[in-house]
Design an enzyme around this catalytic site. Structure first.
Site, mmCIF file in Angstrom:
data_model
loop_
_atom_site.group_PDB
_atom_site.id
_atom_site.type_symbol
_atom_site.label_atom_id
_atom_site.label_comp_id
_atom_site.label_asym_id
_atom_site.label_seq_id
_atom_site.Cartn_x
_atom_site.Cartn_y
_atom_site.Cartn_z
ATOM 1 N N ASN A 10 43.784 39.877 38.817
ATOM 2 C CA ASN A 10 43.341 39.223 40.055
ATOM 3 C C ASN A 10 43.647 37.741 39.894
ATOM 4 O O ASN A 10 42.987 37.051 39.126
ATOM 5 C CB ASN A 10 41.835 39.425 40.265
ATOM 6 C CG ASN A 10 41.327 38.591 41.429
ATOM 7 O OD1 ASN A 10 42.074 38.272 42.349
ATOM 8 N ND2 ASN A 10 40.042 38.222 41.385
ATOM 9 N N TRP A 11 44.659 37.301 40.614
ATOM 10 C CA TRP A 11 45.107 35.906 40.443
ATOM 11 C C TRP A 11 44.226 34.906 41.171
ATOM 12 O O TRP A 11 44.448 33.699 41.043
ATOM 13 C CB TRP A 11 46.549 35.765 40.926
ATOM 14 C CG TRP A 11 47.570 36.262 39.935
ATOM 15 C CD1 TRP A 11 47.322 36.845 38.715
ATOM 16 C CD2 TRP A 11 48.994 36.205 40.077
ATOM 17 N NE1 TRP A 11 48.500 37.157 38.099
ATOM 18 C CE2 TRP A 11 49.544 36.771 38.904
ATOM 19 C CE3 TRP A 11 49.849 35.744 41.065
ATOM 20 C CZ2 TRP A 11 50.922 36.880 38.699
ATOM 21 C CZ3 TRP A 11 51.225 35.850 40.866
ATOM 22 C CH2 TRP A 11 51.749 36.410 39.697
ATOM 23 N N LYS A 12 43.290 35.382 41.965
ATOM 24 C CA LYS A 12 42.450 34.467 42.763
ATOM 25 C C LYS A 12 43.357 33.489 43.525
ATOM 26 O O LYS A 12 44.410 33.887 44.014
ATOM 27 C CB LYS A 12 41.459 33.723 41.863
ATOM 28 C CG LYS A 12 40.684 34.654 40.934
ATOM 29 C CD LYS A 12 39.715 33.895 40.087
ATOM 30 C CE LYS A 12 39.148 34.763 38.987
ATOM 31 N NZ LYS A 12 37.720 34.949 39.079
ATOM 32 N N HIS A 95 35.074 41.233 46.389
ATOM 33 C CA HIS A 95 34.984 40.455 45.143
ATOM 34 C C HIS A 95 33.770 39.535 45.238
ATOM 35 O O HIS A 95 33.461 39.004 46.306
ATOM 36 C CB HIS A 95 36.272 39.640 44.935
ATOM 37 C CG HIS A 95 36.359 39.055 43.562
ATOM 38 N ND1 HIS A 95 35.682 37.908 43.216
ATOM 39 C CD2 HIS A 95 36.995 39.470 42.439
ATOM 40 C CE1 HIS A 95 35.915 37.646 41.933
ATOM 41 N NE2 HIS A 95 36.710 38.580 41.439
ATOM 42 N N GLU A 97 33.329 36.570 44.470
ATOM 43 C CA GLU A 97 33.601 35.220 44.999
ATOM 44 C C GLU A 97 33.649 35.249 46.523
ATOM 45 O O GLU A 97 33.251 34.290 47.182
ATOM 46 C CB GLU A 97 34.906 34.677 44.395
ATOM 47 C CG GLU A 97 34.703 34.284 42.929
ATOM 48 C CD GLU A 97 35.946 34.392 42.063
ATOM 49 O OE1 GLU A 97 37.065 34.480 42.601
ATOM 50 O OE2 GLU A 97 35.787 34.407 40.821
ATOM 51 N N GLU A 168 31.840 44.399 38.057
ATOM 52 C CA GLU A 168 32.040 43.010 37.655
ATOM 53 C C GLU A 168 30.703 42.267 37.658
ATOM 54 O O GLU A 168 30.266 41.762 38.704
ATOM 55 C CB GLU A 168 32.991 42.321 38.635
ATOM 56 C CG GLU A 168 34.369 42.942 38.675
ATOM 57 C CD GLU A 168 35.438 41.904 38.943
ATOM 58 O OE1 GLU A 168 36.380 41.831 38.152
ATOM 59 O OE2 GLU A 168 35.320 41.140 39.916
ATOM 60 N N GLY A 174 34.729 34.597 34.946
ATOM 61 C CA GLY A 174 35.230 33.241 34.778
ATOM 62 C C GLY A 174 34.336 32.364 33.915
ATOM 63 O O GLY A 174 34.489 31.152 33.864
ATOM 64 N N SER A 214 35.746 38.218 32.314
ATOM 65 C CA SER A 214 36.249 37.589 31.086
ATOM 66 C C SER A 214 36.872 38.592 30.110
ATOM 67 O O SER A 214 36.710 38.461 28.903
ATOM 68 C CB SER A 214 35.139 36.778 30.406
ATOM 69 O OG SER A 214 34.669 35.770 31.283
ATOM 70 N N GLY A 235 40.833 38.469 35.659
ATOM 71 C CA GLY A 235 41.114 37.222 36.365
ATOM 72 C C GLY A 235 41.945 36.285 35.502
ATOM 73 O O GLY A 235 43.176 36.412 35.396
ATOM 74 N N GLY A 236 41.282 35.355 34.848
ATOM 75 C CA GLY A 236 41.940 34.290 34.079
ATOM 76 C C GLY A 236 43.063 34.772 33.179
ATOM 77 O O GLY A 236 44.168 34.201 33.179
HETATM 78 C C1 PEP Z 1 37.938 38.557 38.408
HETATM 79 O O1 PEP Z 1 38.459 37.631 39.015
HETATM 80 O O2 PEP Z 1 37.752 39.640 38.977
HETATM 81 C C2 PEP Z 1 37.546 38.357 37.009
HETATM 82 C C3 PEP Z 1 37.001 39.352 36.347
HETATM 83 O O3 PEP Z 1 37.790 37.109 36.484
HETATM 84 P P1 PEP Z 1 37.777 36.696 34.905
HETATM 85 O O4 PEP Z 1 38.546 37.760 34.173
HETATM 86 O O5 PEP Z 1 38.431 35.369 34.874
HETATM 87 O O6 PEP Z 1 36.341 36.669 34.492
#
Ligand code: PEP
Length: 252
Positions: A10-12, A95, A97, A168, A174, A214, A235-236
């Site tokens: 997930n590139w956000k 999501h 966010e 999640e 993040g 994460s 994500g990251g």
């Molecule tokens: C996400 O954006 O769904 C996520 C899990 O981010 P991260 O891996 O950065 O915590």
């Protein structure tokens, strides 16, 4: 029941079109297992570039949201016909966010899931999870089961079983904090049982459940070894080709 592992990035709100092209070229050169399904959920402006860059590979492309109407006066939104024309394979729904900053509710998640499932072959990736306060108050299961019940309301089993659910925990997204493998497994098992109670154990056996929060090369193997964790939403660590490939290769 053997389920094919599925790990999505997930590139956000990261990467321009040029950066998407550059990433795709680098990622295609990575050594990676073919035993894992994979996809990148990218910003709307990168969808076409990503589709072209990954054409002829087994790498899917996903959007991060969709509107539940076909068209209309909804400034800033993107519709399902628009995504279908691009040939998008996946779409993230709910999501945290979006729930936190953009007023996404279980009601709109439900409308979006129905739209995708009834009118397309795009696979929804539905995100659910509790925040820190809810976890500390012992309410994690209540929060997640109420999200699942509301998000799937009125969706029949033959459509529901096409959805991928991403567990999640909001406190792990993040933040660098990860749910431990046992903690994540406990919740993913709970999600599978909740889904079985809504539909059937046959449908729950087929359900793909991802862990997100994460996930990185250092913790992926332990998380992905758990029985009810069928993959990850990353994500990251999905922004770097080598890190993401290392996560895929952590699947046993
Ligand atoms: C996400 O954006 O769904 C996520 C899990 O981010 P991260 O891996 O950065 O915590």
């Amino acid at each position: 029941m053997s389920r094919t592992p599925f790990i999505a990035g997930n590139w956000k709100m990261f990467k321009t079109m040029a950066e998407t092209k550059e990433f795709a070229e680098a990622f295609k050169k990575q050594e990676r297992t073919s035993a894992v399904k994979t996809a990148f959920c990218v910003p709307f402006t990168d969808l076409m570039t990503a589709k072209e860059a990954f054409a002829g590979t087994d790498i899917g492309v996903g959007a991060q949201n969709v509107h539940f109407e076909d068209e209309g006066a909804f400034t800033g939104e993107v519709s399902l016909p628009m995504l279908k024309e691009i040939g998008v394979d996946y779409c993230v729904i709910g999501h945290s966010e979006r729930r936190q900053y953009f007023n996404e509710t279980d009601e709109t998640c439900n409308l979006k899931l129905k739209k995708l499932l009834q009118e397309s072959d795009i696979t929804p990736i539905l995100c659910v999870g509790e925040n820190l306060e809810e976890r500390e108050a012992g309410k994690a299961e209540d929060v997640v089961s109420s999200e699942i019940k509301a998000d799937f309301a009125g969706i029949p089993e033959d459509l529901a079983e096409k959805v991928v659910i991403a567990y999640e925990p909001i406190w792990a997204i993040g933040t660098g904090k990860t749910a431990g493998p046992e903690q994540a497994e406990e919740m993913c098992g709970f999600i599978r049982r909740t889904f079985a109670s809504l539909y059937s154990s046959a449908a729950a056996d087929k359900l793909i459940i991802q862990y997100g929060g994460s996930m990185k090369p250092e913790n992926a193997a332990a998380l992905l070894a758990e029985a009810d964790i069928d993959g990850g939403l990353v994500g990251g660590a999905s922004l770097q080709p080598d890190k993401f490939a290392a996560i895929l290769n952590a699947v046993k």
